[in-house]
Design an enzyme around this catalytic site. Structure first.
Site, PDB file in Angstrom:
ATOM      1  CB  ALA A   1      -0.934   0.015   1.203  1.00 38.93           C
ATOM      2  CE  LYS A   2       5.409   4.768  -0.088  1.00 36.47           C
ATOM      3  NZ  LYS A   2       6.455   3.944   0.552  1.00 36.47           N
ATOM      4  N   GLY A   3       0.304   5.825   0.505  1.00 36.46           N
ATOM      5  CA  GLY A   3      -0.614   6.945   0.596  1.00 36.46           C
ATOM      6  C   GLY A   3       0.141   8.254   0.578  1.00 36.46           C
TER       7      GLY A   3
ATOM      8  CG  ASP B   1       7.330   7.313   1.788  1.00 38.98           C
ATOM      9  OD1 ASP B   1       7.523   8.207   0.933  1.00 38.98           O
ATOM     10  OD2 ASP B   1       7.708   6.145   1.628  1.00 38.98           O
TER      11      ASP B   1
END
Length: 421
Positions: free
Chosen positions: A108-110, A149
């Site tokens: 996942a990433k956001g 991040d």
């Protein structure tokens, strides 16, 4: 399937990489979209009150690539460049990274499209909390676990956790990783990615028969990953001859003092002004002579234009996606002249120790730092050996080998579980 929401150079790069490994694995065309395209993409508007009284709306995103092996896992970045295509590509890479490491996660990433340095501390907290509030219907400790991040940190993770916990009516430490120790974080998480890079560089040096005390390194990017990598390599005896951040680049064949560099960053917040004598054009740093080159900043810095000019023996990818497919082709043509530690292997220390944090939070049982790093090194060693063996067996590049392992794990799990309903 309508694929138009995913676009941009970073997503195109992730797609090209996948297509190459899919061709190598002879994956049927009808199975490729299910492996490549994300299960879920979320776009939200995040309005906040600015300090001057204005209301401003920021765009936020979260992409969950697949939930076949367990919950999704990935960072949240605050940066002006964030868009749905970039976030999707990073989620896809995270899937292969977790599978290579043997973690029970999908990728996942956001992120939010914002310059976090343009916000006051109060505004940053408001935006962080609003983003998590908007994500609450789509995330959870067994659905999607966030992490820091680019542009985010331990404090922002603590705000995320607190916002989610207030909604649930109880403390849910395991909703995010990369938290401060005081709120359920794990020892070693902050240094995990950089120390993992340094460990794998050490293994590559051993593999090539190069003594660490005789080796030199250039580190592009001096954020959390780059600075810890530089310090850890220096501890191993490697001479750091080049460094950079977004403000300046320095190169000195005689070596740079990492301690002085860190003190300068701590005082000034940036590299500019450190030294006039060793200052060079940032575009030249990547092609200067060294044994170890560590791109630890952003995507797509090693390209078709400069790949033929690299003068390193080991390319250790601390950043995600620093090498374009065009550059990969050139590196392949150089016939193994450069030993590549691909990103999904090289920088996996962060997600591995994030996994440890999640496990400790779920168990409410915490480990000593020595145990964290012992477990980390064992997983990295296994992944390193598997990648080298696969590359040798199939006569393919290290990147292709690492991705083949990761994609095969996900493909096998999807095939076994079948298609519902």
């Amino acid at each position: 399937m309508n694929k138009s929401i995913y676009s941009g150079p970073v997503f195109e790069m992730a797609t090209k990489q996948f297509e190459r490994v899919a061709d190598h694995l002879q994956i049927l065309e009808m199975d490729r979209d299910r492996l490549l395209y994300p299960k879920r993409a979320i776009a939200v508007s995040c309005p906040i009150h600015r300090d001057d009284g204005r209301t401003e709306v920021y765009q936020g995103y979260r992409v969950q690539h697949h939930l076949t092996l367990g919950p999704t896992k990935g960072g949240t970045r605050f940066a002006p460049s964030v868009d749905i295509g970039e976030v999707a590509a990073l989620a896809i890479w995270m899937s292969w990274k977790c599978a290579l490491a043997g973690l029970p996660y999908g990728g996942a990433k956001g992120g939010i499209t914002v310059d976090p340095y343009s916000l006051s501390p109060r505004e940053l907290q408001a935006l962080s909390r609003r983003y998590m509030q908007e994500m609450i219907p789509f995330v959870g400790p067994h659905t999607d676990v966030m992490a820091p991040d680019m542009g985010t940190n331990e404090q922002i993770m603590a705000w995320f956790m607190d916002t989610y916990s207030m909604y649930q009516g109880q403390t849910i430490n395991e909703i995010v990783t990369g938290k401060p120790i005081s709120t359920g974080g794990t020892l070693g998480r902050r240094e995990a990615t950089g120390r993992g890079v340094a460990y794998l560089v050490g293994r590559a040096l051993e593999h090539l028969g190069i003594a660490a005390g005789n080796a030199t390194a250039i580190v592009q990017g001096f954020g959390n990953v780059g600075s810890v990598t530089a310090y850890s390599l220096a501890e191993r005896g490697v001479k750091i001859v080049g460094v950079s951040d977004h403000t300046a680049a320095y190169y000195d064949p005689a070596g740079l003092d990492v301690g002085e560099l860190q003190r300068h960053i701590a005082e000034r917040g940036r590299f500019s002004g450190f030294s006039a004598q060793s200052l060079i054009d940032p575009s030249e740093l990547l092609v200067r002579t060294c044994d170890v080159l560590v791109p630890a900043a952003i995507e797509q810095v090693i390209t078709g234009d400069n790949a033929s000019q690299l003068k390193c023996r080991i390319l250790a990818e601390g950043a995600n996606g620093p090498t374009t497919p065009e550059a990969d082709s050139i590196l392949d043509q150089r016939g193994g002249e450069i030993f590549v530690l691909p990103d999904i292997l090289c920088n996996s220390g962060g997600v591995i120790v994030s996994y440890f944090e999640w496990v400790q939070d779920l168990q409410r049982l915490f480990w000593e730092e020595a145990e964290v790093f012992d477990r980390l090194h064992r997983i990295l060693e296994r992944s390193f050996q598997q990648t080298i063996a696969r590359a040798r067996r199939d006569r393919i590049s290290h990147r292709m080998a690492a991705m083949a392992i990761g994609v095969s794990v996900v493909q096998s799990a999807k095939r076994t579980r079948g298609l519902f309903p």
